[in-house]
Write an enzyme that holds these catalytic residues in place. Structure first.
Site, short mmCIF file in Angstrom:
data_model
loop_
_atom_site.label_atom_id
_atom_site.label_comp_id
_atom_site.label_asym_id
_atom_site.label_seq_id
_atom_site.Cartn_x
_atom_site.Cartn_y
_atom_site.Cartn_z
N GLY A 71 0.84 -1.19 0.00
CA GLY A 71 0.00 0.00 0.00
C GLY A 71 0.88 1.24 0.00
N ASN A 151 -7.10 4.79 9.41
CA ASN A 151 -6.61 3.56 10.04
C ASN A 151 -6.63 3.61 11.56
OD1 ASN A 151 -4.56 5.46 8.96
ND2 ASN A 151 -3.20 4.36 10.35
N SER A 199 -4.01 -2.74 -0.20
CA SER A 199 -2.92 -3.57 0.31
C SER A 199 -3.47 -4.93 0.76
CB SER A 199 -2.25 -2.85 1.49
OG SER A 199 -1.26 -3.67 2.05
N ALA A 200 -2.90 -6.01 0.21
CA ALA A 200 -3.50 -7.35 0.40
C ALA A 200 -3.47 -7.83 1.85
CB ALA A 200 -2.78 -8.36 -0.50
N HIS A 201 -2.47 -7.41 2.63
CA HIS A 201 -2.39 -7.98 3.99
C HIS A 201 -3.44 -7.42 4.93
CE1 HIS A 201 -0.19 -4.86 6.50
NE2 HIS A 201 0.10 -4.39 5.30
N THR A 237 10.25 -7.69 -11.73
CA THR A 237 9.57 -8.98 -11.93
C THR A 237 8.43 -9.10 -10.93
OG1 THR A 237 11.63 -9.94 -12.67
CG2 THR A 237 9.93 -11.50 -11.93
N CYS A 325 2.66 1.61 12.66
CA CYS A 325 3.90 2.30 12.30
C CYS A 325 4.29 3.33 13.35
CB CYS A 325 3.72 3.02 10.97
SG CYS A 325 2.80 2.06 9.81
C1 LIG Z 1 -4.43 3.75 5.53
C2 LIG Z 1 -3.16 3.03 5.25
N1 LIG Z 1 -2.43 3.37 4.16
C3 LIG Z 1 -1.29 2.74 3.84
C4 LIG Z 1 -0.80 1.71 4.62
C5 LIG Z 1 0.46 1.05 4.22
O1 LIG Z 1 0.22 -0.22 3.65
P1 LIG Z 1 1.39 -1.29 3.57
O2 LIG Z 1 1.55 -1.87 4.95
O3 LIG Z 1 0.91 -2.32 2.58
O4 LIG Z 1 2.61 -0.60 3.10
C6 LIG Z 1 -1.52 1.32 5.76
C7 LIG Z 1 -0.99 0.27 6.65
O5 LIG Z 1 -1.13 0.33 7.87
C8 LIG Z 1 -2.73 1.99 6.08
O6 LIG Z 1 -3.46 1.65 7.14
#
Ligand SMILES: Cc1ncc(COP(=O)(O)O)c(C=O)c1O
Length: 388
Positions: A71, A151, A199-201, A237, A325
């Site tokens: 993401g 988030n 973002s897949a996770h 790749t 983060c």
């Molecule tokens: C709103 C938002 N954007 C971007 C990201 C970043 O995604 P990624 O962990 O795949 O880099 C996150 C991850 O916590 C998120 O919550």
């Protein structure tokens, strides 16, 4: 003691069906999709199939999906790619004060490079008002980037209304939908967006895979330069097992999302009501209704978020103070500060995010142990005593 996971917004476990779908692409079907032999064709077929699944989930066309490594990369790509490609049009970006660092930091860097950035503040519930975005735009505005849902506090933004104004004024509209895709309906035409990150996770897929949706006709320069992959828009790749996992995860979400969201909303509301009933001086952060089905975030007066987390962790309950983060960081959350929470309440915040595997007994266990933790911590707080 069974552990309880209330941190689905940080990451989700990969669904077992996703793992199964990915497995063959590590060893048996290991081809490079750029190769023209049968190994390569097999990998390309799997990638095309995943792209189809992602695009149909978003209501997009397959060629509008660019796979990325995360993401974060999708967000960086959107900001830098659009600004670089549209230099003749202008040099101004409008974004908000509550974006994830994956948007805030590229925006800050663009500013260092000489671009103009305007950051719009939300209201006290975390809602960004369309008229504030429109007022921040100038004839130099190339891109507006507003996240679909936050988030930390879960507030869902009126993206459709914002995007309509942005398009009227002739700029591109990007939304970071990392927290919404797989959880609530996300359709690029309904939202009127030109670019969208996922973002897949965050939806039971693998880590290290994301996508940037780019509406046909949008001018965007590559962010990663090198080979001609992804129609010359993103070199490197392709991560085939990850891409296959991303497609499979969204295929599952398209079937289960509505019922999961309904159940999580029920459990979320029970959790929120239980906390407010059993503990005094707690404040919900974020909008009461316009919020993600799985997000609860509140501030508890006179207590440090970290102390609550550690005490919960000792009892096997995993929660968070905000975004993964920034936890471990002593700075108060930029999101809570932006919605006007005083410093003390920012430090006393806790986020609980529910998911596919959350059970009602887990909510009950939390509602049993958490008030005791709060009482214990408050008993140690010299400030709490003095209050009437
Ligand atoms: C709103 C938002 N954007 C971007 C990201 C970043 O995604 P990624 O962990 O795949 O880099 C996150 C991850 O916590 C998120 O919550």
């Amino acid at each position: 003691m069974e552990k309880i996971y209330f941190d689905y917004a940080a990451t989700t476990p990969a669904d077992p069906q996703v793992l199964e779908a990915m497995k063959p692409f590590f060893h048996e079907n290991f081809g490079n999709p750029s190769s023209i032999h049968s190994f390569g064709r097999e990998a390309r077929g799997a990638m095309d199939d995943a792209r189809q699944k992602v695009s149909s989930f978003l209501g997009a066309r397959p060629e509008e999906i660019i796979f990325t490594s995360s993401g974060t990369e999708a967000d960086n790509f959107a900001l830098f790619g659009v600004l670089w490609a549209n230099a003749a049009k202008g040099n101004h970006v409008v974004t908000t004060a509550i974006e994830h660092h994956a948007v805030l930091e590229p925006a800050r860097f663009l500013e260092k490079l000489g671009y103009k950035v305007t950051s719009v503040r939300p209201d006290k519930d975390g809602i960004v008002h369309p008229e504030d975005i429109a007022a921040a735009m100038t004839d130099q505005t190339v891109l507006v980037s507003v996240m679909h849902a936050n988030n930390e506090i879960g507030t869902i933004q009126p993206i459709k209304e914002i995007a309509s104004l942005v398009k009227e004024k002739g700029a591109y509209m990007h939304t970071d939908a990392v927290q919404t895709v797989g959880h609530i309906p996300v359709n690029v035409d309904d939202l009127h967006v030109d670019l969208l990150s996922l973002s897949a996770h965050k939806f039971y897929g693998p880590k290290g895979v994301g996508c940037l949706y780019v509406r046909k006709g949008t001018r965007i320069a590559p962010f990663l330069r090198g080979g001609g992959q992804e129609r010359h828009r993103r070199a490197s790749t392709e991560n085939i097992p990850g891409i296959v996992g991303c497609g499979k995860a969204l295929e599952i979400c398209s079937r289960s999302m509505a019922s999961e969201a309904a159940e999580q909303t029920r459990l979320r509301d029970k959790l929120m009501a239980g906390v407010q009933k059993k503990i005094d001086r707690v404040y919900l952060n974020g909008h009461a209704v316009q919020r993600l089905p799985n997000n609860v975030n509140f501030s508890v007066e006179y207590i440090e978020g970290e102390s609550m987390l550690l005490n919960l962790d000792m009892l096997g309950v995993a929660a968070s103070t905000g975004s993964a983060c920034t936890s471990g960081d002593l700075e108060p959350s930029h999101v809570l500060l932006s919605i006007g929470r005083p410093h003390e309440l920012c430090h006393g915040s806790i986020r609980l995010t529910l998911g596919r595997y959350t059970r009602e007994e887990e909510i009950d266990r939390f509602l049993d142990v958490f008030p005791k933790i709060v009482a214990k911590l408050r008993a140690m707080s010299p400030l709490y005593d003095k209050k009437p």
